[in-house]
Design a protein around this motif. Sequence first.
Motif, PDB file in Angstrom:
ATOM      1  N   UNK A  43      27.335  11.832 -73.846  1.00 61.27           N
ATOM      2  CA  UNK A  43      26.517  10.822 -73.172  1.00 61.27           C
ATOM      3  C   UNK A  43      25.359  11.426 -72.401  1.00 61.27           C
ATOM      4  N   UNK A  44      25.381  12.729 -72.185  1.00 63.34           N
ATOM      5  CA  UNK A  44      24.287  13.394 -71.485  1.00 63.34           C
ATOM      6  C   UNK A  44      23.119  13.730 -72.406  1.00 63.34           C
ATOM      7  N   UNK A  45      23.298  13.541 -73.710  1.00 59.25           N
ATOM      8  CA  UNK A  45      22.206  13.760 -74.658  1.00 59.25           C
ATOM      9  C   UNK A  45      21.306  12.530 -74.692  1.00 59.25           C
ATOM     10  N   UNK A  46      20.022  12.709 -75.019  1.00 66.86           N
ATOM     11  CA  UNK A  46      19.148  11.548 -75.200  1.00 66.86           C
ATOM     12  C   UNK A  46      19.709  10.623 -76.273  1.00 66.86           C
ATOM     13  N   UNK A  49      18.846  11.408 -79.809  1.00 65.33           N
ATOM     14  CA  UNK A  49      19.578  12.548 -80.364  1.00 65.33           C
ATOM     15  C   UNK A  49      20.966  12.110 -80.802  1.00 65.33           C
ATOM     16  N   UNK A  50      21.609  11.301 -79.992  1.00 65.11           N
ATOM     17  CA  UNK A  50      22.948  10.821 -80.337  1.00 65.11           C
ATOM     18  C   UNK A  50      22.929  10.075 -81.668  1.00 65.11           C
ATOM     19  N   UNK A  51      21.931   9.215 -81.834  1.00 66.43           N
ATOM     20  CA  UNK A  51      21.840   8.417 -83.054  1.00 66.43           C
ATOM     21  C   UNK A  51      21.576   9.297 -84.266  1.00 66.43           C
ATOM     22  N   UNK A  52      20.762  10.322 -84.101  1.00 63.42           N
ATOM     23  CA  UNK A  52      20.396  11.182 -85.236  1.00 63.42           C
ATOM     24  C   UNK A  52      21.534  12.107 -85.653  1.00 63.42           C
ATOM     25  N   UNK A  53      22.353  12.542 -84.702  1.00 58.57           N
ATOM     26  CA  UNK A  53      23.358  13.567 -84.975  1.00 58.57           C
ATOM     27  C   UNK A  53      24.757  13.027 -85.235  1.00 58.57           C
ATOM     28  N   UNK A  73      18.745  12.105 -96.265  1.00 55.71           N
ATOM     29  CA  UNK A  73      18.707  11.157 -95.172  1.00 55.71           C
ATOM     30  C   UNK A  73      17.388  10.391 -95.188  1.00 55.71           C
ATOM     31  N   UNK A  74      17.474   9.120 -94.899  1.00 55.68           N
ATOM     32  CA  UNK A  74      16.276   8.276 -94.884  1.00 55.68           C
ATOM     33  C   UNK A  74      15.657   8.200 -93.491  1.00 55.68           C
ATOM     34  N   UNK A  75      16.469   8.327 -92.473  1.00 62.05           N
ATOM     35  CA  UNK A  75      15.960   8.162 -91.117  1.00 62.05           C
ATOM     36  C   UNK A  75      15.055   9.323 -90.726  1.00 62.05           C
ATOM     37  N   UNK A  76      14.271   9.126 -89.689  1.00 65.85           N
ATOM     38  CA  UNK A  76      13.322  10.130 -89.215  1.00 65.85           C
ATOM     39  C   UNK A  76      13.932  10.867 -88.026  1.00 65.85           C
ATOM     40  N   UNK A  77      13.722  12.171 -87.997  1.00 66.17           N
ATOM     41  CA  UNK A  77      14.209  12.969 -86.872  1.00 66.17           C
ATOM     42  C   UNK A  77      13.458  12.583 -85.599  1.00 66.17           C
ATOM     43  N   UNK A  78      14.117  12.526 -84.455  1.00 65.73           N
ATOM     44  CA  UNK A  78      13.413  12.369 -83.178  1.00 65.73           C
ATOM     45  C   UNK A  78      12.510  13.572 -82.939  1.00 65.73           C
ATOM     46  N   UNK A  79      11.275  13.333 -82.557  1.00 67.60           N
ATOM     47  CA  UNK A  79      10.338  14.435 -82.350  1.00 67.60           C
ATOM     48  C   UNK A  79      10.837  15.408 -81.277  1.00 67.60           C
ATOM     49  N   UNK A  80      11.489  14.877 -80.243  1.00 65.63           N
ATOM     50  CA  UNK A  80      11.986  15.755 -79.174  1.00 65.63           C
ATOM     51  C   UNK A  80      13.067  16.691 -79.700  1.00 65.63           C
ATOM     52  N   UNK A  81      13.886  16.210 -80.640  1.00 73.36           N
ATOM     53  CA  UNK A  81      14.928  17.052 -81.217  1.00 73.36           C
ATOM     54  C   UNK A  81      14.322  18.112 -82.134  1.00 73.36           C
ATOM     55  N   UNK A  82      13.313  17.724 -82.906  1.00 76.02           N
ATOM     56  CA  UNK A  82      12.612  18.689 -83.756  1.00 76.02           C
ATOM     57  C   UNK A  82      11.920  19.751 -82.913  1.00 76.02           C
ATOM     58  N   UNK A  83      11.317  19.313 -81.802  1.00 78.32           N
ATOM     59  CA  UNK A  83      10.631  20.262 -80.910  1.00 78.32           C
ATOM     60  C   UNK A  83      11.635  21.226 -80.280  1.00 78.32           C
ATOM     61  N   UNK A 537      35.353  13.888 -83.960  1.00 77.81           N
ATOM     62  CA  UNK A 537      35.230  15.320 -84.262  1.00 77.81           C
ATOM     63  C   UNK A 537      33.811  15.689 -84.689  1.00 77.81           C
ATOM     64  N   UNK A 538      33.172  14.838 -85.473  1.00 79.01           N
ATOM     65  CA  UNK A 538      31.805  15.124 -85.921  1.00 79.01           C
ATOM     66  C   UNK A 538      30.840  15.274 -84.765  1.00 79.01           C
ATOM     67  N   UNK A 539      31.016  14.457 -83.722  1.00 77.84           N
ATOM     68  CA  UNK A 539      30.142  14.546 -82.556  1.00 77.84           C
ATOM     69  C   UNK A 539      30.382  15.858 -81.795  1.00 77.84           C
ATOM     70  N   UNK A 540      31.653  16.249 -81.720  1.00 82.16           N
ATOM     71  CA  UNK A 540      31.979  17.507 -81.037  1.00 82.16           C
ATOM     72  C   UNK A 540      31.291  18.672 -81.744  1.00 82.16           C
ATOM     73  N   UNK A 541      31.366  18.709 -83.065  1.00 82.39           N
ATOM     74  CA  UNK A 541      30.741  19.790 -83.833  1.00 82.39           C
ATOM     75  C   UNK A 541      29.218  19.728 -83.715  1.00 82.39           C
ATOM     76  N   UNK A 542      28.655  18.527 -83.744  1.00 84.41           N
ATOM     77  CA  UNK A 542      27.204  18.382 -83.619  1.00 84.41           C
ATOM     78  C   UNK A 542      26.723  18.882 -82.266  1.00 84.41           C
ATOM     79  N   UNK A 543      27.466  18.567 -81.218  1.00 83.40           N
ATOM     80  CA  UNK A 543      27.090  19.038 -79.879  1.00 83.40           C
ATOM     81  C   UNK A 543      27.127  20.561 -79.827  1.00 83.40           C
ATOM     82  N   UNK A 544      28.149  21.136 -80.422  1.00 82.41           N
ATOM     83  CA  UNK A 544      28.255  22.595 -80.406  1.00 82.41           C
ATOM     84  C   UNK A 544      27.110  23.236 -81.193  1.00 82.41           C
TER      85      UNK A 544
END
Length: 601
Positions: A43-46, A49-53, A73-83, A537-544
């Motif tokens: 929940x501390x992520x933007x 970012x949560x939606x993308x990951x 993937x069809x969706x667009x990466x958040x620019x802040x995450x790409x940066x 579990x997927x969210x845990x791995x994505x955060x790591x």
Amino acid sequence: MNYQSFSVDQQKRLTASLTKFLCMYRHLTDSYIIEFFSERLWEKLPLSWQEALSDLSSSQLADFLDGLSRSGERSVWPLSLLAFRATAQALSFPRIPHMETDLNIHMEKSGKTKPAEFLKNCSQSSMLSHIFRKHVKPKKQHEIRRLGREVKRLCDLSGCWNVVDIGSGQGHLSRYLSFGLGLSVTGIEANRVLVSMATKFDEQLLYTLKKENLRNVKEGSAASSFQFQLPQSLPRHVTSWLNPRGSWEDFLMFLQPQIHTDKHKSSSPHEAVQDASQAHDQPHICSFFDEAKAERDLNASGDAQGHSNNHYSCMKGKTKSWQVDSSESTTLTDYSQLPFCCDTNQKLLCAEDKCIEDFILTGLHACGDLSATLIRHFVHCPQAVGITSVACCYMKLTTHENLTPPGIYVPSHVREEKLEDAEMDIMVGYPMSCWVKNLPGHELSYKARETACHAKEDYIQRLRQDNTILKVHCYRAVLETIIRKMDPSLKRAGIQTVKKGHELPFTDYARVGLKRLGLPADLPLDLSAVEDMLAQQGKVVAYFCLVMLLAPVVETLVLLDRILYLQQEGVECSLLPLFDPHFSPRNLVLVACKTKNIPES
């Protein structure tokens, strides 16, 4: 980032960018994955970012961590995450070595990658002689061969053939430098058991060499055209703890006994050789291996039948003996005293003259402050003319905020020392340079430095294999919530790795963990809440994965601080990616020479 072409000012600006970037994402570097649920890390992520990951597969997370485009993937990466990802990659030192034939990697059936030198045999390097592979794991074989070559290059550049191996362990690098590359080597190691093993392995290698030569002679002139040659001086092993607070003069005291351990003996070691018949009556005898015995063993089986149990055993020519002064510490093995180790073409300076030859310092994965101490001694010690340093265990570095990080050994008499604040500034492992020390936000927590020790390449490989072992992250995070409900004081309690925990149902895993903490293992669990967390579990791995992106950034700041320290002291240096990072994650070697600029390999 081709940092090698950076000026000092550019490197200083880079450190400023590193500290600013890491300050922005300190909530990631300082977070513990086991607190994913208890501290609500996701929940501390933007939100973007949560939606993308949140819905990425393991292979897609591997692509994200590897800097590749998001496949399928069809969706667009958040620019802040790409940066965030682009900046982390741009600020990190390059970790891929220059392409060489021996570094071309191949994929095993298990999905793991290894250098091409292990193509024929996954446990034996084809580029390392069999005598240097015994007792040595593949990773270490790869490391000692490549670092040994770099040390030899530095020796050639500086014209110095003496090497001091700090944190020498079982002597694998020292042995290769001495027997394989013909250098004069002294190894310093704090662990007496490891020093004893290093001595034993030296003896085994000597015995093997003797039998190889005998075998070659028996097989005829063609086979015997090549004979293994003993080096001018064998590795010398010293048991000693290198005090990070000690001076370089104290450091030289470890080396002085190696030059001359018995000032009362004749200056000619040959005069001290005794008849074999007298050897059994003398204390602390160094018995040479009997050539006849080696031949008998060879005729019997062709394999080594054993070796002398004497701590000072060696091998040379006919049966002879060499008396070692019984007043000397038996933890010190000084092969330079032996008759066949005397190099009459090289000046030897005696300890009583307070004089020692020039030497090259090296440390292969010297832990924590040991690498920093190595660099300081190189700067201040006149006899130290070059250095190759490969660091590890950054979490064990001392800092201004924590002078005694967990997991490090400090003798009691050193722990009791009280130093002035100004002296403490000099002694800490990080930061070393005045520039980084004065940068706002340069501080690195224990957890951030521990993060720098993770292997991004290895994690990418596990993600591509869709390795079920990654579920342990989630298991441990769920267990943390259960532990805190039972006893809030047990925050981040240490639980040893549960063997094959990923293969267990969570309830069995939890019982093992609770039992180790002395908590009731049979209490009923809220299975609904547990299942809800396990489904994430997927969210845990994505955060790591986000944390793993920052690992090389933290390592870059620590190593760049050391580069700036050397330049601050007037010494030019280079940082080279030397090992295959898939195989040896801590693969960056710091190389410096006081008399020359070090070109890239």
